[in-house]
Design a protein around this motif. Structure first.
Motif, PDB file in Angstrom:
ATOM      1  N   PHE A  21      57.793 -17.030  95.062  1.00  0.00           N
ATOM      2  CA  PHE A  21      57.700 -17.037  96.596  1.00  0.00           C
ATOM      3  C   PHE A  21      57.524 -18.476  97.167  1.00  0.00           C
ATOM      4  N   PRO A  22      56.628 -19.413  96.324  1.00  0.00           N
ATOM      5  CA  PRO A  22      56.788 -20.841  97.070  1.00  0.00           C
ATOM      6  C   PRO A  22      58.172 -21.333  97.231  1.00  0.00           C
ATOM      7  N   VAL A  23      58.387 -22.401  98.156  1.00  0.00           N
ATOM      8  CA  VAL A  23      59.595 -22.995  98.411  1.00  0.00           C
ATOM      9  C   VAL A  23      60.044 -23.974  97.053  1.00  0.00           C
ATOM     10  N   LYS A  24      61.254 -23.830  96.613  1.00  0.00           N
ATOM     11  CA  LYS A  24      61.842 -24.499  95.701  1.00  0.00           C
ATOM     12  C   LYS A  24      62.522 -25.795  96.070  1.00  0.00           C
ATOM     13  N   LYS A  25      62.481 -27.004  95.410  1.00  0.00           N
ATOM     14  CA  LYS A  25      63.311 -27.871  95.950  1.00  0.00           C
ATOM     15  C   LYS A  25      64.612 -27.594  96.215  1.00  0.00           C
ATOM     16  N   GLY A  26      65.070 -28.111  97.349  1.00  0.00           N
ATOM     17  CA  GLY A  26      66.526 -27.764  97.639  1.00  0.00           C
ATOM     18  C   GLY A  26      66.903 -26.515  98.261  1.00  0.00           C
ATOM     19  N   GLU A  27      65.968 -25.667  98.471  1.00  0.00           N
ATOM     20  CA  GLU A  27      66.267 -24.457  99.029  1.00  0.00           C
ATOM     21  C   GLU A  27      65.819 -24.376 100.291  1.00  0.00           C
ATOM     22  N   PRO A  28      66.139 -23.532 101.259  1.00  0.00           N
ATOM     23  CA  PRO A  28      65.563 -23.653 102.877  1.00  0.00           C
ATOM     24  C   PRO A  28      64.067 -22.853 102.840  1.00  0.00           C
ATOM     25  N   ALA A  29      63.438 -23.593 103.547  1.00  0.00           N
ATOM     26  CA  ALA A  29      61.801 -23.486 103.835  1.00  0.00           C
ATOM     27  C   ALA A  29      61.601 -21.935 104.398  1.00  0.00           C
ATOM     28  N   TYR A  30      62.685 -21.489 104.996  1.00  0.00           N
ATOM     29  CA  TYR A  30      62.592 -20.417 105.957  1.00  0.00           C
ATOM     30  C   TYR A  30      63.487 -19.192 105.249  1.00  0.00           C
ATOM     31  N   LYS A  31      62.731 -18.011 104.996  1.00  0.00           N
ATOM     32  CA  LYS A  31      63.610 -17.007 104.682  1.00  0.00           C
ATOM     33  C   LYS A  31      62.616 -15.820 104.664  1.00  0.00           C
ATOM     34  N   LEU A  46      48.158 -30.707 103.971  1.00  0.00           N
ATOM     35  CA  LEU A  46      49.541 -30.525 105.019  1.00  0.00           C
ATOM     36  C   LEU A  46      50.947 -30.707 104.040  1.00  0.00           C
ATOM     37  N   ARG A  47      50.989 -31.681 103.360  1.00  0.00           N
ATOM     38  CA  ARG A  47      52.085 -32.030 102.697  1.00  0.00           C
ATOM     39  C   ARG A  47      52.363 -30.903 101.638  1.00  0.00           C
ATOM     40  N   GLN A  48      51.412 -30.480 100.943  1.00  0.00           N
ATOM     41  CA  GLN A  48      51.650 -29.305 100.054  1.00  0.00           C
ATOM     42  C   GLN A  48      51.894 -27.876 100.959  1.00  0.00           C
ATOM     43  N   LEU A  49      51.252 -27.885 101.824  1.00  0.00           N
ATOM     44  CA  LEU A  49      51.710 -26.692 102.880  1.00  0.00           C
ATOM     45  C   LEU A  49      53.170 -26.582 103.222  1.00  0.00           C
ATOM     46  N   ALA A  50      53.722 -28.027 103.807  1.00  0.00           N
ATOM     47  CA  ALA A  50      54.923 -28.109 104.253  1.00  0.00           C
ATOM     48  C   ALA A  50      55.790 -28.010 103.088  1.00  0.00           C
ATOM     49  N   GLU A  51      55.741 -28.344 101.931  1.00  0.00           N
ATOM     50  CA  GLU A  51      56.742 -28.298 100.894  1.00  0.00           C
ATOM     51  C   GLU A  51      56.753 -27.042 100.166  1.00  0.00           C
TER      52      GLU A  51
END
Length: 352
Positions: free
Chosen positions: A9-19, A37-42
């Motif tokens: 589920f978490p965002v992977k590096k290089g993939e869109p943060a929104y889906k 906050l940085r971890q949330l965004a990433e």
């Protein structure tokens, strides 16, 4: 039933943060709370996708995104008619990444009640492929203080299991900035204009959170998007309790409040610093508890700011700062001070 762990589920590096949020049937692991906050965004995906048409400076999408960061797993969102609904679901588009349903102004809590009842029925008959499915309502002040209160009160009395988040922009902003039961005293709106006869709305704001406490539901709290960690903790608590939970989130509207869009979080921060909107939570077991900045102010009263610090940023209160209206500011300060002192008396963690 085969038990599976959470998908990637978490965002992977290089993939869109929104889906879209997708969950595997039978998953048992809850998404942990993250307060970096940085971890949330990433690493975390908000439930609200980009492309919505909410105004620049609107606090409502911030409220939704912070709340979604506290979701624990599969979630169904219910939204009453209002700014949030019309701006995120303009047909044929949607900005929601989770299952979502729209209903009229007056029946968000009734819709959530039906969904919660259906979930319980599916659990009993073994037809629910998840350990839990949470139901979260987002509704404005018009759909909560006024038009939708009958459904909310009924759902609270019946004990349905859902979290109701009121994003309170203190007027009917979606239809033209008309006053509501959530509009504060002496505020300008298009239906409580300021002039030589009246200085804005003449009635006090309805104490909606206190009214929900009177229902003796499992959890009630206040929050603002400026105090984001406090808000996320309260959302997770509201989701985890068994039964109805209610969070009153102050959600500034730069169009209706007449402030610079860049000041959204500063306005809500000052609402707490002046004790116009204290932060607290209530459960039947603990009673009232001050939280975050309000607890700090209770421990150090010198931190409390005068109400002018809140009023001066907003055009809807501009008339109050004129010399001839200083007595109205004094009255508002007395109202705020009296409510704050009453809260201090009720809160078990306030200094004695």
């Amino acid at each position: 039933m085969v038990v599976k762990t959470l998908p990637e589920f978490p965002v992977k590096k290089g993939e869109p943060a929104y889906k879209l949020w997708l969950f595997e049937p039978g998953q048992k692991v809850e998404m942990p709370l993250v307060f970096n906050l940085r971890q949330l965004a990433e690493t975390r995906r908000p439930a609200l996708l980009p492309g919505h048409r909410l105004c620049a400076g609107c606090a409502a999408p911030i409220v939704v995104k912070l709340a979604s960061f506290a979701f624990r797993g599969p979630t169904i969102v219910v939204t009453a008619t209002g700014c949030l609904e019309v701006s995120t679901t303009i047909f044929p588009y949607t900005s929601w990444a989770v299952p979502w349903i729209h209903n009229a102004f007056e029946n968000a809590a009734a819709t959530a009640s039906g969904i919660a009842a259906a979930i319980e029925a599916m659990k009993k008959t073994g037809r629910l492929p998840y350990e839990h499915v949470d139901v979260v309502v987002f509704a404005g002040d018009g759909g909560t203080f006024d038009i939708g209160f009958q459904a909310l009160s009924g759902a609270a009395e019946r004990g349905h299991d859902f979290l109701y988040i009121l994003y309170d922009n203190e007027a009917y902003m979606n239809t033209g900035i008309q006053r509501s039961g959530g509009t504060p005293k002496y505020a300008w709106t298009t239906t409580s204009p300021v002039g030589s006869v009246l200085p804005g709305k003449m009635e006090n704001k309805k104490p909606i959170a206190e009214i929900m406490v009177a229902h003796r539901i499992p959890y009630v709290a206040t929050a603002t998007p400026a105090h984001w960690m406090d808000f996320m903790k309260k959302v997770r608590k509201g989701i985890e309790v068994k039964g109805p939970a209610f969070i009153h989130a102050l959600s500034s509207c730069d169009r209706g409040w007449r402030h610079d869009p860049a000041l959204t979080l500063e306005v809500t921060r000052r609402a707490v610093d002046t004790c116009y909107f204290p932060l607290w939570e209530w459960t039947p077991e603990t009673g009232y508890l001050l939280t975050d900045r309000s607890l700090a102010i209770a421990r150090n009263p010198k931190l409390k700011q005068p109400i002018e610090k809140y009023l001066e940023l907003q055009g809807r209160f501009r008339h109050l700062l004129k010399p001839e209206n200083r007595h109205l500011v004094k009255e508002l300060q007395e109202l705020v001070d009296a409510a704050w002192e009453e809260l201090l008396r009720k809160a078990s963690n306030a200094p004695r």
